[in-house]
Write an enzyme that holds these catalytic residues in place. Structure first.
Site, PDB file in Angstrom:
ATOM      1  N   TYR A   1      79.596  78.201  77.089  1.00  0.00           N
ATOM      2  CA  TYR A   1      79.898  77.144  75.709  1.00  0.00           C
ATOM      3  C   TYR A   1      79.962  77.239  74.298  1.00  0.00           C
ATOM      4  O   TYR A   1      81.201  77.005  73.883  1.00  0.00           O
ATOM      5  CB  TYR A   1      79.113  75.774  75.918  1.00  0.00           C
TER       6      TYR A   1
ATOM      7  N   ARG B   1      83.097  79.529  74.213  1.00  0.00           N
ATOM      8  CA  ARG B   1      84.339  79.141  74.950  1.00  0.00           C
ATOM      9  C   ARG B   1      84.277  77.673  74.430  1.00  0.00           C
ATOM     10  O   ARG B   1      85.793  77.180  74.114  1.00  0.00           O
ATOM     11  CB  ARG B   1      83.676  78.776  76.646  1.00  0.00           C
TER      12      ARG B   1
ATOM     13  N   PHE C   1      80.542  48.633  43.403  1.00  0.00           N
ATOM     14  CA  PHE C   1      79.755  50.101  43.125  1.00  0.00           C
ATOM     15  C   PHE C   1      79.018  50.233  44.527  1.00  0.00           C
ATOM     16  O   PHE C   1      77.919  51.288  44.242  1.00  0.00           O
ATOM     17  CB  PHE C   1      77.905  49.260  42.274  1.00  0.00           C
TER      18      PHE C   1
ATOM     19  N   ASN D   1      77.017  51.736  36.531  1.00  0.00           N
ATOM     20  CA  ASN D   1      77.681  51.115  37.570  1.00  0.00           C
ATOM     21  C   ASN D   1      78.311  51.741  37.725  1.00  0.00           C
ATOM     22  O   ASN D   1      80.413  52.148  36.935  1.00  0.00           O
ATOM     23  CB  ASN D   1      78.671  49.860  37.511  1.00  0.00           C
TER      24      ASN D   1
ATOM     25  N   GLU E   1      69.721  42.676  44.068  1.00  0.00           N
ATOM     26  CA  GLU E   1      70.199  43.807  44.771  1.00  0.00           C
ATOM     27  C   GLU E   1      69.188  44.194  47.122  1.00  0.00           C
ATOM     28  O   GLU E   1      68.218  44.443  46.449  1.00  0.00           O
ATOM     29  CB  GLU E   1      70.177  44.750  44.324  1.00  0.00           C
TER      30      GLU E   1
END
Length: 503
Positions: free
Chosen positions: A280, A283, A329, A198, A413
């Site tokens: 761009y 710049r 974890f 873990n 989980e």
């Protein structure tokens, strides 16, 4: 300077870790850490004698098997079985430098004294680190919740004489290496398997490694961008501090200041301009690079918090007389940060390729494709293709992994971070960025030669001169793959002051 780094409960930052790695310092536990580890382990051992009720992961099964009580005489087998059964990694091998970071971060986390690891276990991890015994770990297998289970199982296998390790650039059987060093295998005690497996050290190690590289490349993006601006005969006005003070994002201010410093004294910059604006990609470097730099700082804060944390489960609080099962974890903070990091790094590459495109377009007195005889020679036409291809891949890799979740462990989980995938994707993005910037450097240095006899700043002229020692001017077509490889190596070997990177 000391050749030993003492692991202690105080916080550590990424710059300090980089110094430990670069100087190849050995690790040693501080007295304070030893006391914390031993005190926590003794508390747990005493608790196991006086308390026979189930405590998750200590005398029970794991995950969906949390209700299965395990007899005291089977607790070592329980921990070893946990390590072996979770070693299910697949895919490419994790680079050794990142595995070594994993060892460092696991040692650091266990040293805080909330995990119940034996002192012998932590010291053996230090033995591995100090003797460059690097476990073989694989990139695939972690969901980024319940910790980085599969990668950390492979990290832990050598403790019990299982799995494989690198030693002297060879892959060897772990048991053979233990015997070579005269080390006995560790008899894992209650809770130790979970203490080892873990944790978020796979994601965190990738994050530390990527950030170290990312900060260097962010500096070089400013530097190479400044070179491209001058080679394109660009204007300096967009970098005036007055513009940026009225929109004071830190990264924007810093990039504008850097680029102005890089260009100070340029003859090319000082000449009268026929154009009143630049595209761009030139710049807006302060705004674009700056936003990515601010992202790096956000990610750095997140990862430094993580590497100074305890991320296994359950956690043992000796003073409070509590053993608490929670969810430290879970990799969500890292998953989000690493996805954000990929996006920021992809944008460095995106704007870099646009500058390369402008340089080869035959504008502002530069020859088409930056070669003296275009037509007969294709010049730098195809390196831009290569950069464009890599930029497109980075856009694909920047798609967030953290928005995904797949239920695992029989529903126990039921939300995971996918942060491990965020981590491995982010590494590919930062490696790709290195190549994109190398291609821009190749183009910018070539373009600069067509501005002679005018010179750029002393700093940039010196930088180009260093580059020219490795990569010569292209007079006519040759195999540019070789030049790109040399340009990548030049960037990799270039040393940048750490104060420029992390401050």
């Amino acid at each position: 300077m000391s050749t030993i780094h003492y692991i202690h409960p105080k916080s550590i930052n990424i710059a300090e870790i980089q110094e430990v790695m670069l100087l190849n310092m050995k690790l040693k536990l501080s007295n304070e850490s030893i006391v914390k580890i031993e005190k926590c382990r003794k508390y747990l051992d005493d608790k196991m004698v006086e308390n026979t009720s189930p405590i998750y992961g200590i005398n029970t099964g794991f995950g969906a098997l949390y209700n299965v009580k395990i007899a005291a005489n089977n607790l070592t087998s329980l921990q070893e079985n946990l390590v072996m059964s979770h070693a299910c990694g697949t895919g490419e091998r994790v680079p050794k430098a990142i595995v070594k970071l994993m060892l460092f971060l696991k040692i650091q986390s266990l040293s805080y004294g909330y995990s119940g690891a034996q002192l012998a276990t932590v010291n053996r991890l230090i033995d591995f680190y100090n003797n460059d015994v690097i476990p073989v770990i694989y990139t695939q297998g972690s969901l980024g919740a319940s910790g980085d289970l599969a990668p950390l199982a492979h990290l832990s296998l050598p403790l019990i004489g299982k799995g494989e390790v690198y030693l002297n650039d060879e892959i060897k059987n772990s048991q053979e290496v233990l015997e070579q060093f005269g080390w006995e295998k560790i008899e894992l005690q209650s809770k130790e398997g979970l203490a080892l497996l873990n944790g978020t050290q796979f994601m965190s190690a990738y994050g530390v490694w990527i950030l170290q590289k990312a900060y260097k490349l962010s500096y070089l993006a400013d530097l190479i961008g400044a070179l491209s601006l001058d080679a394109f005969d660009g204007r300096i006005e967009p970098f005036n501090a007055l513009i940026h003070i009225i929109r004071p994002h830190n990264g924007q201010l810093k990039t504008a200041e850097r680029i102005k410093e890089f260009l100070t004294g340029s003859e090319i910059l000082a000449q009268e301009k026929k154009h009143v604006q630049d595209p761009y990609s030139f710049r807006c470097m302060p705004q674009v690079h700056g936003a990515s730099n601010d992202t790096l700082n956000f990610v750095k804060k997140t990862i430094e918090t993580e590497i100074n944390s305890v991320t296994d489960n359950p956690n043992i609080f000796v003073e409070a007389d509590e053993i608490i099962s929670g969810g430290n974890f879970h990799g969500q903070p890292l998953a989000l940060a690493l996805d954000y990091l990929s996006i920021a790094l992809a944008e460095f590459g995106n704007i870099s390729e646009r500058r390369t495109f402008q340089l080869v377009s035959g504008l502002r007195g530069l020859p088409a494709f930056l070669v003296s005889n275009p037509g007969l020679n294709s010049g730098f036409m195809i390196p831009q293709y290569t950069a464009a291809s890599i930029v497109s891949q980075n856009k694909q890799l920047a798609t967030p992994a953290s928005v995904d979740s797949i239920v695992s462990s029989n529903g126990q989980e039921d939300h995971v971070s996918m942060g491990a995938n965020s981590a491995t994707k982010a590494k590919r993005v930062v490696d790709n960025l290195e190549t994109i910037l190398a291609i821009e450097l190749l183009n910018a240095s070539q373009a600069m030669s067509f501005r002679k006899p005018l010179k750029s700043s002393e700093f940039l002229e010196s930088f180009v001169s260093m580059f020219r020692a490795d990569v010569s001017f292209v007079e006519e077509d040759r195999v540019l793959h070789d030049d790109i490889v040399k340009a990548i190596a030049f960037i990799q070997n270039l040393s940048v002051d750490s104060e420029e990177l992390f401050n």
